[in-house]
Motif scaffolding. Structure first.
Motif, short mmCIF file in Angstrom:
data_model
loop_
_atom_site.label_atom_id
_atom_site.label_comp_id
_atom_site.label_asym_id
_atom_site.label_seq_id
_atom_site.Cartn_x
_atom_site.Cartn_y
_atom_site.Cartn_z
N ARG A 164 -3.15 -33.74 1.33
CA ARG A 164 -4.59 -34.00 0.83
C ARG A 164 -5.47 -33.85 1.93
N ASN A 165 -5.35 -33.53 3.32
CA ASN A 165 -6.09 -32.89 3.87
C ASN A 165 -5.94 -31.84 4.57
N ILE A 166 -6.86 -31.43 5.61
CA ILE A 166 -6.75 -29.97 5.83
C ILE A 166 -6.60 -29.74 7.47
N TRP A 167 -6.18 -30.89 8.09
CA TRP A 167 -5.97 -30.81 9.45
C TRP A 167 -4.31 -30.09 9.88
N ARG A 168 -4.40 -29.35 10.85
CA ARG A 168 -3.05 -28.87 11.14
C ARG A 168 -2.15 -30.00 11.59
N THR A 169 -1.04 -29.88 11.21
CA THR A 169 -0.03 -30.95 11.49
C THR A 169 0.37 -31.30 12.96
N ASP A 170 0.63 -32.31 13.34
CA ASP A 170 1.24 -32.66 14.73
C ASP A 170 2.60 -32.61 14.42
N LEU A 171 3.21 -31.61 14.68
CA LEU A 171 4.62 -31.19 14.45
C LEU A 171 5.47 -32.17 15.50
N ASP A 172 5.03 -32.34 16.88
CA ASP A 172 6.08 -33.32 17.49
C ASP A 172 5.98 -34.61 17.01
N ALA A 173 4.91 -35.06 16.48
CA ALA A 173 5.05 -36.40 15.73
C ALA A 173 5.86 -36.59 14.51
N CYS A 174 5.77 -35.42 13.90
CA CYS A 174 6.50 -35.25 12.60
C CYS A 174 8.20 -35.17 13.05
N LEU A 175 8.60 -34.45 13.95
CA LEU A 175 9.97 -34.25 14.30
C LEU A 175 10.46 -35.74 14.86
N ALA A 176 9.42 -36.28 15.67
CA ALA A 176 9.97 -37.84 16.18
C ALA A 176 10.01 -38.72 15.01
N ARG A 177 9.21 -38.48 13.95
CA ARG A 177 9.55 -39.30 12.83
C ARG A 177 10.61 -39.07 11.88
N LEU A 178 10.94 -37.79 11.81
CA LEU A 178 12.10 -37.51 11.05
C LEU A 178 13.31 -37.65 11.61
N ARG A 179 13.53 -37.82 13.02
CA ARG A 179 14.79 -37.77 13.79
C ARG A 179 15.75 -38.88 13.25
#
Ligand code: GLN
Ligand code: ZN
Length: 777
Positions: A312-327
């Motif tokens: 829904r938005n146009i910001w570059r993703t914080d990939l580190d935060a995603c990885l932490a959330r996905l682990r």
């Protein structure tokens, strides 16, 4: 195995190819075949992009020529009988008849590309009105509303969809087909004769089953069924129906991915986990707090698709935060994890990576649809082969994020200090309405039934040409200024000649009611090509609100003061309100929306005060988008209305009793938020009401709305000149529910899409109507 996929892709084309092809087709310049060829070319390109980013499936079925919901109306053969289709029409003729109506007339509420609930979409009294349009959940995308009645029957017409599956397969792509699920499809429709939409489910389901079997036979590996209504407060019979429906659909034998998005599942979470489908998609951006429970509750043999990249938005993703959330999720889902954007990428521009209008630093902070595909690729590889395997990509993302967080363009201590310094009663006018009203009456001496307009006058080709030349650098600042002043002077003279009571300068100098302010405020940027589909061929280019908002200089004062200098009648200053500016922009995700809104409010407050001290006694602050910002779930609504209302009042309350604040709203039903509208405490509100034949106003009457109201007495969407007697009739109706001494007389909305001759004629009749009613008093 981790897989990646998307829920849908933008279809309009990176250079808006589909838009231009559609419009050429409608003008009769190209035929159906040529239009279809453009569409097929775009599909092929979009699928290639998806595969190049390593997605495990391409998305088929999301590519609509006009709208994906109306495609389902045709797919299930449930076009309303009133269109009288005989079967002799081609599929495209049927599509464009449903979408645009029969008698076509260029109609657009504000010319800014936003359409709003109930917008007439190319119709007139004698033709066949198009299907209604309304907003797709809380997005700015508008879908065509299916019309159901007790006589609705379904028949399956799958050929176009099957052709697209074949098209993708011929290109060698593994296919996942995307459909709106049966319950969401019925929910999103409208029952014309009070018919029970849910009652149609049993008739509809066999056709879904049939379709699923045909898709399987055609080689679709998965079918995604979108049921975003699982994120709404649903009546019990609707949530109950899911189980029955999905047991039937399951029988078709093709693996089903149930897709939910935009809102937490909450009380529907366990239902969603238990339905007999092969996979479940959840919105990990809007509802990250539910990820753990879904990962625990979803049976292990099912696929969990996590919407991890913001669709829904146009910001570059914080990939580190995603990885932490996905682990922790991976640990629970041995093997069956899919990664995706939170929702269809329809709601973001194709790309922002090379946008000519954005500076190099800002571009690195952003991600369009293509960049988001790449983010999925990086996440998948990091989780599959280890972060080392994508170390360089992760480092680039980290650096961009760090530069955004540390940037003095984003966080400005002066803005934080100004907000902190705002007294707690800055959102209150000094005196109650009755007292202000008396002061204002004495000051302006307006007659009963005062007449005014909503702000804009015709944006003529000459005005547009002058602005284009000025932007290109072909017209000097002084010459452009002079051209706009000439337009303003013309508007003032016309209004004086017509005998209007409160004048406006006409907004000649404004391209768009949000962009005009965004361009002058710090914290906003504008892309050159960041288009997002609004409806059909209509696109909008929302501003990018990236940093703390501040007003370096007055924005409208010179124009307003000039206009006031031309007349002795009151000249209304004209501003867009903080909630509308917020609502129609891509908003930063690193602080609450409420805070961003308060910053905008502070800037508008300064503008209102500057107008006041420069002799402008009446200021209108438009908030047409107030209603749109309501959260999807009831639970969040009060909190939203609180901060949104406070933002408006911060903007409006820095003035003395004698300054009259107007607001304007349109495009929506407002009756369910009347207390919040009253709490804005505007001295006058003008609202769109003529198309509901003043029915809308009944709510204001019943609620005993306390301040002054200008219910729109004619529809500005059509060049038709309203008759005086029609407006008199509407005003009498209004006076029956609101005391006459609190009524104003005005059109429904701004006149920028109209031409001068009909505008003058309509306003002449409107002034006559007001005079008639005055004479009766
Ligand atoms: N002042 C604006 C105009 O007249 C209001 C537009 C709107 O409500 N959409 O154009
Ligand atoms: Zn309006």
């Amino acid at each position: 195995m981790i897989k990646t996929h998307i829920l849908g892709y933008p279809r309009i084309g990176a250079q808006r190819e589909l838009k231009f092809a559609l419009e050429r087709h409608w003008r009769g310049e190209i035929g159906q075949q040529e239009l279809e060829a453009v569409a097929a070319g775009l599909r092929a390109r979009h699928w290639a992009e998806q595969r190049a980013a390593g997605l495990d499936f391409v998305s088929v079925g999301d590519f609509a020529l006009y709208d994906q919901v109306v495609d389902h109306v045709l797919l299930f053969g449930c076009a309303p009988a009133r269109f009288g289709f005989t079967g002799a029409e081609t599929p495209l003729e049927r599509l464009f008849t449903l979408a645009r109506g029969v008698a076509t007339e260029a109609q657009d509420a504000c010319g800014c590309g936003h359409a709003h609930s109930g917008d007439a979409n190319g119709s007139d009294a004698h033709g066949k009105p198009a299907l209604e349009m309304t907003k797709w959940f809380d997005t700015n995308y508008h879908y065509l509303v299916p019309e159901f009645d007790a006589a609705t029957r379904f028949t399956l017409a799958p050929q176009r969809l099957l052709d697209q599956v074949a098209e993708a397969r011929a290109l060698g792509h593994p296919v996942k087909v995307t459909l709106v699920g049966p319950l969401s499809f019925l929910w999103l429709g409208k029952a014309k004769d009070g018919a029970d939409r849910l009652g149609l489910l049993d008739a509809l389901l066999p056709h879904y089953c049939d379709l699923l079997a045909r898709l399987k036979a055609a080689g679709a590996e998965w079918v995604q069924l979108d049921e975003p209504i699982l994120g709404l407060d649903l009546p019990g019979d609707w949530s109950l129906a899911f189980e029955r429906a999905y047991h039937l659909l399951h029988g078709a034998g093709v693996p089903l991915l149930l897709a939910t998005y935009f809102s937490p599942l909450q009380e529907h979470l366990s239902l969603a986990c238990k339905l007999p489908v092969a996979g479940l998609h959840v919105d990990g951006v809007r509802a990250p707090e539910e990820l753990r429970s879904v990962a625990d509750w979803l049976p292990p043999h099912k696929v969990l698709s996590v919407g991890i990249v913001d669709g829904r938005n146009i910001w570059r993703t914080d990939l580190d935060a995603c990885l932490a959330r996905l682990r922790p999720v991976i640990d629970r889902r041995a093997g069956n994890l899919w990664l995706a954007p939170s929702c269809s990428l329809l709601h973001v521009p194709f790309t922002l990576a090379h946008d000519a209008a954005l500076d190099a630093q800002l571009r690195t902070w952003l991600a369009g649809a293509r960049e988001k595909l790449d983010e999925l690729r990086i996440l998948k590889q990091a989780l599959t082969d280890g972060e080392q395997s994508v170390a360089a990509d992760l480092a680039t993302a980290r650096a961009a994020l760090a530069s955004r967080h540390a940037s003095p363009r984003v966080s400005r201590p002066d803005v934080a200090a100004a907000l902190a310094a705002l007294p707690s009663d800055a959102d209150r006018r000094a005196s109650p309405f009755a007292q202000r009203q008396a002061v204002q009456q004495a000051r302006f001496g307006l007659p009963a039934y005062p007449t005014t307009t909503i702000g804009s006058f015709p944006q003529t080709p000459a005005i547009r040409a002058a602005r284009a030349a000025w932007r290109r650098g072909d017209l000097a600042d002084a010459a452009y200024d002079q051209a706009m002043r000439t337009e303003i002077a013309h508007a003032v003279h016309v209004q004086e000649a017509l005998g209007l009571d409160v004048l406006v300068h006409g907004e000649a100098e404004r391209n768009d009611m949000v962009e005009y302010f965004g361009e002058q405020l710090d914290g906003f940027a504008f892309s050159a090509n960041g288009w997002v589909q609004s409806y059909g061929s209509r696109c909008v280019k929302p501003p990018v609100l990236y940093g703390d908002v501040a007003r370096p200089a007055p924005m409208t004062v010179a124009w307003a003061a000039y206009a006031q200098s031309l007349t002795r009648r009151p000249m209304k200053g004209m501003l867009t309100g903080p909630v509308t500016i917020l609502q129609w922009s891509f908003v930063r995700d690193d602080q609450p929306r409420a805070l961003t809104c308060a910053q905008i409010a502070l800037a508008i407050r300064a503008e209102v005060r500057d107008l006041e001290s420069n002799g402008i006694g009446i200021v209108q602050i438009d908030e047409p988008a107030l209603r749109e910002g309501l959260p999807l779930r009831r639970a969040g609504r009060d909190a939203y209305l609180d901060w949104a209302g406070r933002a408006f009042r911060i903007a409006a309350s820095g003035v003395g009793d004698g300054t009259q604040i107007h607001t304007h709203m349109c495009y929506a039903e407002f009756n369910d938020i009347l207390p919040a509208i009253a709490a804005l405490d505007a001295d006058v509100i003008t609202i769109e009401t003529s198309r509901s034949d003043m029915e809308l106003l009944a709510g204001f009457g019943a609620f005993a709305y306390p301040n002054e109201i200008g219910p729109g007495v004619y529809d500005i969407h059509s060049p038709r000149v309203p008759a005086t007697r029609d407006m008199v009739r509407l005003l009498r109706k209004a006076a029956a529910v609101v005391p006459a001494e609190r009524l104003w007389v005005n059109p429904d909305c701004g006149l920028k899409t109209r031409a001068w001759p009909e505008t003058e004629a309509a306003l002449r009749n409107m002034v006559a109507a007001a005079r008639l009613l005055r004479a009766e008093r």
